[in-house]
Design a protein around this motif. Structure first.
Motif, mmCIF file in Angstrom:
data_model
loop_
_atom_site.group_PDB
_atom_site.id
_atom_site.type_symbol
_atom_site.label_atom_id
_atom_site.label_comp_id
_atom_site.label_asym_id
_atom_site.label_seq_id
_atom_site.Cartn_x
_atom_site.Cartn_y
_atom_site.Cartn_z
ATOM 1 N N MET A 95 -2.257 -14.790 6.889
ATOM 2 C CA MET A 95 -2.224 -15.470 8.189
ATOM 3 C C MET A 95 -2.451 -14.465 9.327
ATOM 4 N N ILE A 96 -2.011 -13.232 9.130
ATOM 5 C CA ILE A 96 -2.224 -12.184 10.129
ATOM 6 C C ILE A 96 -3.655 -11.669 10.037
ATOM 7 N N ASP A 97 -4.109 -11.392 8.817
ATOM 8 C CA ASP A 97 -5.471 -10.894 8.593
ATOM 9 C C ASP A 97 -6.073 -11.640 7.408
ATOM 10 N N PRO A 98 -6.764 -12.754 7.682
ATOM 11 C CA PRO A 98 -7.307 -13.563 6.588
ATOM 12 C C PRO A 98 -8.393 -12.855 5.783
ATOM 13 N N ALA A 99 -8.879 -11.727 6.272
ATOM 14 C CA ALA A 99 -9.901 -10.971 5.553
ATOM 15 C C ALA A 99 -9.304 -9.781 4.801
ATOM 16 N N ALA A 100 -7.991 -9.721 4.699
ATOM 17 C CA ALA A 100 -7.330 -8.593 4.028
ATOM 18 C C ALA A 100 -7.723 -8.570 2.550
ATOM 19 N N PRO A 101 -8.281 -7.442 2.096
ATOM 20 C CA PRO A 101 -8.694 -7.378 0.688
ATOM 21 C C PRO A 101 -7.593 -6.883 -0.259
ATOM 22 N N TYR A 102 -6.502 -6.336 0.314
ATOM 23 C CA TYR A 102 -5.455 -5.734 -0.512
ATOM 24 C C TYR A 102 -4.084 -6.293 -0.156
ATOM 25 N N CYS A 103 -3.196 -6.303 -1.155
ATOM 26 C CA CYS A 103 -1.804 -6.658 -0.911
ATOM 27 C C CYS A 103 -1.152 -5.514 -0.128
ATOM 28 N N ILE A 104 0.034 -5.738 0.371
ATOM 29 C CA ILE A 104 0.730 -4.727 1.177
ATOM 30 C C ILE A 104 0.902 -3.419 0.406
ATOM 31 N N GLN A 105 1.348 -3.509 -0.827
ATOM 32 C CA GLN A 105 1.608 -2.297 -1.618
ATOM 33 C C GLN A 105 0.330 -1.474 -1.817
ATOM 34 N N CYS A 106 -0.748 -2.123 -2.171
ATOM 35 C CA CYS A 106 -1.998 -1.397 -2.415
ATOM 36 C C CYS A 106 -2.588 -0.863 -1.118
ATOM 37 N N ALA A 107 -2.434 -1.617 -0.022
ATOM 38 C CA ALA A 107 -2.921 -1.151 1.273
ATOM 39 C C ALA A 107 -2.154 0.098 1.707
ATOM 40 N N GLU A 108 -0.859 0.115 1.476
ATOM 41 C CA GLU A 108 -0.049 1.292 1.818
ATOM 42 C C GLU A 108 -0.438 2.489 0.962
ATOM 43 N N LYS A 109 -0.691 2.255 -0.327
ATOM 44 C CA LYS A 109 -1.115 3.343 -1.208
ATOM 45 C C LYS A 109 -2.447 3.930 -0.723
ATOM 46 N N ARG A 110 -3.366 3.069 -0.329
ATOM 47 C CA ARG A 110 -4.683 3.533 0.135
ATOM 48 C C ARG A 110 -4.556 4.330 1.436
ATOM 49 N N GLU A 111 -3.643 3.942 2.304
ATOM 50 C CA GLU A 111 -3.456 4.655 3.562
ATOM 51 C C GLU A 111 -2.873 6.041 3.329
ATOM 52 N N ARG A 112 -1.978 6.164 2.360
ATOM 53 C CA ARG A 112 -1.353 7.438 2.065
ATOM 54 C C ARG A 112 -2.307 8.425 1.408
ATOM 55 N N SER A 113 -3.285 7.915 0.675
ATOM 56 C CA SER A 113 -4.175 8.826 -0.048
ATOM 57 C C SER A 113 -5.396 9.202 0.744
#
Length: 113
Positions: A95-113
């Motif tokens: 609802m916040i980002d209907p184009a989000a390709p990743y779940c919260i956990q995977c998005a956080e992992k991608r940001e950290r790496s």
């Protein structure tokens, strides 16, 4: 998740971005030194404003592409699932980002790496 609800949200965002894009088109045009229009701004200030407007326009085009892809994906069974882990993406996130390709956990992992 309600498919009609998410598709309506995506369409509304696309319409809003397209309208904003049309309104901002003039701000990306050639900089002229018309003192009656620019007022006290220098040509450099006008050129800086033009560059900022062009960047905003580029970002709007990019976001439109993401939203249009999400709208097409919403008609498939793959929509709403994380591209990395395959788990369902939370409805609140979509609802916040209907184009989000990743779940919260995977998005956080991608940001950290």
């Amino acid at each position: 998740m309600q498919n009609k609800k998410i598709k309506a949200l995506i369409r509304a965002r696309i319409n809003a971005l397209e309208q904003l894009q049309q309104e901002a088109q003039a701000a990306c045009g050639t900089v002229t030194l018309d003192q009656s229009r620019v007022g006290r701004l220098s040509r450099m200030d006008a050129m800086q404003a033009q560059a900022m407007n062009q960047e905003a326009q580029r970002r709007r085009v990019q976001e439109l592409g993401r939203l249009q892809a999400a709208l097409r994906a919403a008609d498939t069974d793959d929509y709403g699932y994380c591209e990395a882990c395959g788990e369902e993406i939370g409805e609140a996130r979509l609802m916040i980002d209907p184009a989000a390709p990743y779940c919260i956990q995977c998005a956080e992992k991608r940001e950290r790496s």
